[in-house]
Design a protein around this motif. Structure first.
Motif, PDB file in Angstrom:
ATOM      1  N   ARG A 183      80.299   6.258  24.247  1.00 27.15           N
ATOM      2  CA  ARG A 183      80.180   6.608  22.808  1.00 27.15           C
ATOM      3  C   ARG A 183      80.528   8.226  22.627  1.00 27.15           C
ATOM      4  NH1 ARG A 183      76.491   4.371  18.634  1.00 27.15           N
ATOM      5  NH2 ARG A 183      76.735   2.461  19.907  1.00 27.15           N
ATOM      6  N   GLY A 239      79.852   4.350  10.593  1.00 27.07           N
ATOM      7  CA  GLY A 239      79.025   4.101  12.010  1.00 27.07           C
ATOM      8  C   GLY A 239      77.807   3.124  11.447  1.00 27.07           C
ATOM      9  N   ASP A 255      76.392   7.738  15.958  1.00 27.43           N
ATOM     10  CA  ASP A 255      77.763   7.551  15.286  1.00 27.43           C
ATOM     11  C   ASP A 255      77.733   8.551  13.957  1.00 27.43           C
ATOM     12  OD1 ASP A 255      78.671   5.640  16.960  1.00 27.43           O
ATOM     13  OD2 ASP A 255      78.515   4.004  15.396  1.00 27.43           O
TER      14      ASP A 255
END
Length: 85
Positions: A9, A34, A39
């Motif tokens: 990620r 996200g 995120d």
């Protein structure tokens, strides 16, 4: 030790931010959607407009807040149509 998912990620987020620089795109003209805090926080750190998709009515527990919060992808279209750059 970081999990493989966390490392991947982080790598993907960095890659996206490098693309913004490469294409000379203003981060404020990008909406990053996200479904996790990492995120939203990663995009926010880079100055990108953020939207947290909160499908399960969770409570946001971080100091940095997303610019927008939606509960489903269906809400994104309206958000994009009404958002001012």
């Amino acid at each position: 030790m970081k999990s493989i998912r966390e490392a991947l990620r982080k790598y993907l987020m960095r890659r996206r931010f490098h693309m913004l620089k490469f294409y000379r795109t203003n981060p404020k003209q990008v909406l990053h959607v996200g479904d996790s805090a990492s995120d939203v926080l990663g995009a926010s750190r880079e100055g990108i407009v953020t939207c947290w998709i909160n499908r399960n009515n969770r409570v946001w527990e971080h100091d940095v807040k997303p610019d927008y919060i939606v509960q489903s992808l269906n809400e994104i279209e309206e958000l994009l149509m009404t958002r001012k750059n």
